[in-house]
Structure formats: structure tokens, C-alpha cells
Design an enzyme around this catalytic site. Structure first.
Site, PDB file in Angstrom:
ATOM      1  N   THR A 267      -9.981  25.763  -4.965  1.00  0.00           N
ATOM      2  CA  THR A 267      -9.007  24.744  -5.340  1.00  0.00           C
ATOM      3  C   THR A 267      -9.446  24.049  -6.621  1.00  0.00           C
ATOM      4  O   THR A 267     -10.643  23.959  -6.926  1.00  0.00           O
ATOM      5  CB  THR A 267      -8.866  23.663  -4.262  1.00  0.00           C
ATOM      6  OG1 THR A 267     -10.058  22.848  -4.249  1.00  0.00           O
ATOM      7  CG2 THR A 267      -8.643  24.274  -2.890  1.00  0.00           C
ATOM      8  N   ASP A 268      -8.485  23.554  -7.391  1.00  0.00           N
ATOM      9  CA  ASP A 268      -8.848  22.588  -8.417  1.00  0.00           C
ATOM     10  C   ASP A 268      -9.395  21.361  -7.699  1.00  0.00           C
ATOM     11  O   ASP A 268      -9.148  21.137  -6.506  1.00  0.00           O
ATOM     12  CB  ASP A 268      -7.642  22.238  -9.292  1.00  0.00           C
ATOM     13  CG  ASP A 268      -8.061  21.770 -10.681  1.00  0.00           C
ATOM     14  OD1 ASP A 268      -9.222  21.374 -10.856  1.00  0.00           O
ATOM     15  OD2 ASP A 268      -7.216  21.802 -11.602  1.00  0.00           O
TER      16      ASP A 268
END
Length: 718
Positions: A267-268
Site C-alpha cells: 500500500t501507499d
């Protein structure tokens, strides 16, 4: 004789012990065992609690298995970033301006070497901290669709093919060429449809139809997946109302099922928090954790998975097999990096301090900086003959700026050569060179250096932007719009400074513009005899600029983005439709077209072998062009092959499909072969939801930019 016999008996007695010790070594530590067997062994050795603890970027040690802590978060956009000493190469947009994929691979390979050296030094000291690992969350392959986006400097520009080619080479350099092994692990980000507005990135919903999605926004991601990029980072935003880090369309239907991606999805950072806090698409952390795992997320750049997966299991939303499925990709990556092997088995174990920012890497940084700079205007003043100029003024807000060299996501080097320092060194002790900042970013009343400019033979004014004015939300703290630009204009103070210089005298003025994006060059162009776009050129920017100005190197950089006259020519910033965006669809007249760049020399083109007249789907278009250097300097030329399509709705106006940078000596001719698979001409059919090769008449155009075709050939696709 008796002593030898006793030694032999002792050795035979120890054999079972050695065999026992070998058997005691767990399978996951056996470097010669197949990767999947090692991964499965470790997966079944870990407890459920240990497995969950490894789902976050800051993974704790597993003491009982002697597995040290590991921090996955590392950056290497244009050099190892945020981790101390490292070579600072040109920012990604500048590297793309070289149009030199082999160079991009060399740069990335050098970055990977430095990363291994820094990792070796850190772990030998017992340090397992952020920015010292071997996983890099780079490259950024989002399409730079709008010049307002502050993070566009991190990308490879506005064209999907150029982005895929340059970023693909960069990934190859980072990951190395050893089958089944990784020198470092690359990550393609941000998946997907992510290019501003920066201020809204945590809550924005990008609406895009399937045609633009496939042909523009996903093109480079697909190419890098096919090229075995190790990791994909899902973005903060939503796409068509689905959060990128839990939406099944992107992560399951396309990435996993259609593209068969088996690598890691990360994920960012804190993107999962956005889903329940800002998008409000899923109500609770526990439900977000469950949705992310089921969508195929493997690693959380935050702590929701580490903190809430067990809670989701308690509520029956996840099973132990779901945790295994989530963890397996990350363990596989670590196996390929050699993190569970004995250090002496690593081919990179001997890399040390002498592998970081050494002479070879400095030379490569210089080459990349020289190749990145784009000559936008030259009325004949360049290159300067040092024998004709006794004095020079170097001025401007960015002439001695480190920020203007480094760009964002940068390392720190002791070899930073500012533009003023590089010009002073190249001019030598026999030239009376002066430095004056001259102007800043805001003051429109007070200026320096004008009198000095009057009294010098030539003035170099270095102006433009820095990552303090454009960049990522929070980092570009001088930006008035959350890291983005709300105008193409240069700071008013700089324009006034250029006007005052020109009004003071008619001696040569060379303007050098730093920026990571398109700016309004027209505002200062009338006051300069030459204009050079320098981007954020890295640690050797000053030396590179001096080499170009004094004629040691003929510029050949090309614009990887369109320079527009005004933002009024573009759609609304939040509109993700490609209509009237980038050279592929822009119907207006550009200030400087995509692919543009001047040289000190001139080139003629002639067909050596033109393309055939008819092609089918499985064919490859091959052509060879004779490129002749007809000017007065040795130099590089960038051949660009564009395709024009049959006159059908929503076809691009033109599209880059091949390019090659070549060096040609004065008076010589070089034959350059370009190839385009016909499959590259397919477009997305909205009715069939599939790629389709449309029959009809196509054009192949070879030129020096998207607006300067030298050779053209029509062909029929059946």
C-alpha cells in the site's frame, strides 16, 4: 603414522555430527533449495502471531528463528534517498529527457550497487532501520497528464510508451540480471490513475473510462509486470469509486487474474487509513484490513494489517489461509534478495564504502545530467568560446541552489556541484567570473547583479522552480496549492530580473531554467539569447551545464512533456479524460512540443530500408534510417518513430512507438534500426472490452520531435 590414523578416526567420528548439523539447518535457510520450497517451509514454521507481525513495512525480528527486524520502506527515485551519502542522479523527469534507456539501466544498476553497500554496512553494525533496506518504492510510472501536478517531476513524462521503456530499463538495472535473484527489488507506483490534485490525493475519486484506463493509465504498469517488476504499490485515491488498495477491479481482476502478477502488492503509506477515515468507503479498520487482504495486499505501509488482521479473524472475516496468502509474496521477495542466506553466499557481500558515490558513479551522474538538458533556444551565442570572453556573471535564484540540483526524494552527496561552481571551474582562473544571487522567489522590488552584468561579457541567469515550490504534499512547503502548481508562470521576481538584465545591455544572456515540469518559458525567452531546460540535474548539474555552455558537449535532451502556452488550453485539473491532454490528444499549438530539443549540430535523415506496405497482427514493423551529421560538431541525435492511425473516433493524433539515441561524429552517417510490433498498434474496444487491431491506413513518421517529421511512410494493416 599413529597420529595420522587417530586424526582419520576422529574425522570419521565427526561425520555424523556434521550431517546432523546440516539436517538441523531449516530448509528456508538453504540457499540452494528452490525458492518456493523455502518460502513454504518458513511459512509453516512461523506462528500466526509472527505472520501477522510481518504484514507491515516495519517488520519486527523473529527472535526464535534468528530473523532480524526489517524495514521495507526505502526510496531510490534518482539515487538512494533519505539514507545519507549516495550519488544524486538527475530527477526522473530529467533522466527521461535523455531518451536513453540503456543509460537509465546503468544509472539504476549503480543505485542498486550503492544500496547493497549501504545495507552491508548498516547490518554489520546491527542497524535495521528505515531507508537502509533493499526494497525500493520506485519507479513512479504515473502518467504526467497535467503540468500542474507537483509530483510530475518523479515520473517519466506524459507518454505511456516512453514511460514504460525508460522505467522498464530502470527496473532491470535495480533488480539485476541474475535469474531467480534480486540485486534490489523495484516497485511500480502508484497503481493507478494517480496524478493529482496533490491536495486531494487522500480522498480523490478519479473517474475514467475503460479506454483511457487501458491505453494511457495502465499501459506502463502492464509492461513492467510483463518485465517482472517485483512489487506494485496501490495508490491513495479511488478509481471509479473503488479504493485502489481494496478494489477488486484493479488488484484482482486486472493485476492478479488478467496479468498473472505473482509479486508483492504494497500500500501507499497510510492508504488503508484513508479508506475508512477519508473515502469513508469501508466503515472500520478491521473491515479495511479484511478487505485489503482479500483484495491481494501483501504489505501495509502503516500498521492496520499488523494491528487489525487478528481482530478481523476473531470476527470471522479472515481465515489463517488468508494470512498465508497475504504473506507469501513478501517472503518470496526476501528469499530472492538473499535475506535468509549466509552473507558470504551473496554476490554483493563485498560491496562497501568504496562502492558509494565513487568516481565511476560520479562520472555516470555527469553523463546523465549532460544528456538530460534540453536546449530550447539558441540564437547562435552557444557554445561559448572561452577565448572570446574575458568575464562572466553567474546569477539568479537557483545559480547556487542545492535544492535545484537535487529534486525531491534525494540522497546527500559531498560532490554537489552547483551551477555557479561548475561554471567557475570550467571558466578557469583566467576568466573574471562573478556570482550574485540577483533575485529570489518573491521580492519584485530589489535585485542584485545588474551592474555586474553590464560590466561582464556574458551573463548566465539560473532561474526557475525548486522542489520547495512543486512536489509532494507537505514537502513542497512553499507551494500555495498543496505541492501542485496553479500556474505555468515562473516567479514574477525572476521575470522582472530577466527584464532588468536585458534592459541594462545587449551583451549575451543565457537563461537556465530548473523545474520538474512544463513552465512558461515565453515570459523570459525575449530577454535571453539562449535558453536551457536543466530540470533537477543531480549532483553534477553544474559541471554538465558548463560542459554544454562551453561546447565540450552538444546538447541532445528532448522534452518528455508538452510545454503549453497557458493552462487555459487544458481541461479542468480533476478531469482524468485524456481528451485534449498531452501531445497524443492536444489539438492546440504547443509552446514547445513533446520530443523537442535543439543541438549545436544538424542531422539529415534518409531511408535505408523503409517499412513494408502491408502488415498483419503478428508482424513487426522494421525500418532502418541513415542519420547523417551535417553540422560542425560531434553530437547525439534522438530518432523518434510516431504512428498515426486511421481516421476513427478517439484515436490518438500521433503516438510515439520507438526511439533511439545515437552518437554521430561530424561528417559521418550512422544506420539506425527501429522496430514496432504490430500488436503495439492495438486499441481498446469499449464494446468487446478487449484489445483490437483496427484495419486501415496507418502512417509511420520518423522525426526529431512529435512536431518535426523528417520521413513518412504509409502502410496498410489488414
Amino acid at each position: 603414522m599413529l597420529r595420522k590414523r587417530n586424526l582419520l578416526l576422529l574425522a570419521l567420528a565427526l561425520l555424523p555430527v556434521k550431517k546432523l548439523l546440516a539436517q538441523e539447518q531449516p530448509l528456508f535457510r538453504k540457499a540452494d533449495a528452490p525458492v518456493e520450497q523455502r518460502v513454504n517451509d518458513l511459512l509453516h514454521t512461523l506462528t500466526l502471531k509472527e505472520k501477522i507481525s510481518l504484514l507491515g513495512f516495519n517488520s519486527p525480528a523473529v527472535e526464535r528463528l534468528q530473523i532480524p527486524a526489517y524495514n521495507w520502506w526505502n526510496e531510490a527515485l534518482h539515487g538512494v534517498a533519505r539514507g545519507g551519502e549516495a550519488t544524486v542522479f538527475p530527477q526522473a523527469i530529467g533522466l527521461s529527457a535523455t531518451f536513453n534507456a540503456p543509460l537509465a539501466k546503468m544509472v539504476a544498476g549503480s543505485i542498486a550497487t550503492e544500496a547493497r553497500a549501504k545495507y552491508n554496512i548498516a547490518t554489520a553494525a546491527g542497524r535495521h532501520v528505515q531507508y537502509m533496506g533493499l526494497n525500493f518504492w520506485t519507479p513512479n510510472i504515473n502518467i504526467f497528464r497535467d503540468p500542474r501536478w507537483g509530483r510530475g517531476q518523479e515520473t517519466y513524462g506524459e507518454d505511456p510508451y516512453l514511460t514504460a521503456t525508460m522505467a522498464g530499463a530502470f527496473v532491470n538495472g535495480l533488480q539485476g540480471d541474475e535469474p531467480g535473484k534480486l540485486k534490489t527489488a523495484a516497485c511500480a507506483k502508484h497503481f493507478a490513475v494517480h496524478s493529482g490534485p496533490e491536495a486531494d490525493r487522500h480522498s480523490f475519486n478519479a473517474i475514467v473510462d475503460e479506454k483511457d484506463l487501458r491505453e494511457t493509465y495502465l499501459y506502463a504498469f502492464r509492461k513492467l509486470v510483463d518485465n517482472h517488476v517485483e512489487s506494485i504499490m496501490c495508490a491513495y485515491n479511488r478509481v471509479n469509486s473503488q479504493p485502489c488498495c481494496t478494489g477488486n477491479t484493479l488488484l484482482q481482476d486486472i493485476l492478479r487474474h488478467e496479468w498473472k502478477f505473482r509479486g508483492q502488492v504494497v500500500t501507499d503509506c497510510w492508504a488503508l487509513d484513508d479508506i475508512w477515515l477519508r473515502h469513508k468507503a469501508i466503515p472500520t479498520r478491521e473491515e479495511v484490513a479484511a478487505a485489503a487482504v482479500k483484495a491481494g495486499v501483501n504489505l501495509d505501509c502503516a500498521n492496520i494489517l499488523q494491528a487489525d488482521v487478528l481482530k478481523a479473524m476473531d470476527k470471522g472475516w479472515l481465515k489463517p489461509t488468508d494470512v498465508d496468502s497475504a504473506l507469501i509474496a513478501s517472503l518470496r521477495t526476501q528469499m530472492k534478495l538473499g535475506l535468509f542466506d549466509a552473507k558470504e553466499l551473496s554476490p554483493y557481500s563485498r560491496y562497501g564504502a568504496d562502492s558509494v558515490n565513487n568516481d565511476w558513479h560520479t562520472t555516470l551522474a555527469l553523463q546523465a545530467a549532460r544528456e538530460s538538458m534540453v536546449l530550447l533556444k539558441n540564437d547562435g551565442v552557444l557554445p561559448l568560446n572561452k577565448d572570446k570572453y574575458a568575464s562572466m556573471l553567474v546569477a539568479g535564484s537557483n545559480s547556487a541552489s542545492l535544492e535545484a540540483l537535487m529534486g525531491n526524494y534525494h540522497g546527500v552527496s559531498g560532490n554537489m556541484v552547483t551551477f555557479a561552481a561548475g561554471l567557475a571551474k570550467a571558466a578557469g582562473p583566467g576568466m573574471a567570473l562573478q556570482y550574485d544571487q540577483g533575485c529570489d522567489f518573491t521580492d519584485t522590488l530589489h535585485f542584485g547583479g545588474v551592474w555586474a552584468s553590464e560590466n561582464c561579457d556574458v551573463t548566465v541567469a539560473v532561474i526557475g522552480l525548486t522542489p520547495l515550490l512543486e512536489g509532494e504534499e507537505g514537502d513542497a512547503f512553499l507551494s500555495s496549492s498543496g505541492g501542485d502548481k496553479n500556474t505555468l508562470s515562473l516567479p514574477r521576481s525572476q521575470v522582472l530580473f530577466m527584464q532588468k538584465l536585458r534592459a541594462a545591455h545587449k551583451k549575451p544572456i543565457i537563461a537556465v531554467v530548473t523545474a520538474g515540469s512544463a513552465v512558461d518559458v515565453a515570459a523570459i525567452e525575449p530577454y535571453a539569447d539562449a535558453v536551457i531546460m536543466a530540470w533537477y540535474p543531480g549532483e553534477q548539474g553544474g559541471t554538465a551545464l558548463a560542459d554544454i555552455i562551453f561546447g565540450k558537449y552538444s546538447p541532445a535532451g528532448r522534452l518528455p512533456v508538452t510545454f503549453y502556452h497557458t493552462l487555459q488550453d487544458l481541461p479542468d485539473y480533476k478531469d482524468y479524460s485524456m481528451k485534449n491532454r498531452t501531445y497524443r490528444y492536444f489539438t492546440g499549438k504547443a509552446a514547445y512540443p513533446f520530443g523537442f530539443g535543439l543541438s549545436y549540430t544538424s542531422f539529415d535523415y534518409a531511408w535505408k530500408q523503409a517499412p513494408a506496405n502491408t502488415y498483419k497482427l503478428n508482424d513487426t514493423i522494421r525500418m532502418t534510417v541513415n542519420v547523417s551529421n551535417t553540422g560542425k560538431f560531434d553530437g547525439d541525435e534522438v530518432l523518434q518513430a510516431y504512428v498515426t492511425y486511421p481516421n476513427m473516433e478517439r484515436m490518438p493524433l500521433k503516438e510515439l512507438k520507438a526511439f533511439k539515441r545515437v552518437s554521430v561524429k561530424q561528417g559521418n552517417t550512422t544506420a539506425v534500426t527501429l522496430e514496432i510490433p504490430v500488436t503495439e498498434l492495438q486499441k481498446w474496444d469499449l464494446q468487446q472490452h478487449a484489445w483490437k487491431l483496427y484495419k486501415g491506413t496507418y502512417g509511420i513518421h520518423i522525426g526529431a520531435s512529435s512536431a518535426d517529421f523528417k520521413l513518412s511512410h504509409k502502410m496498410t494493416v489488414k
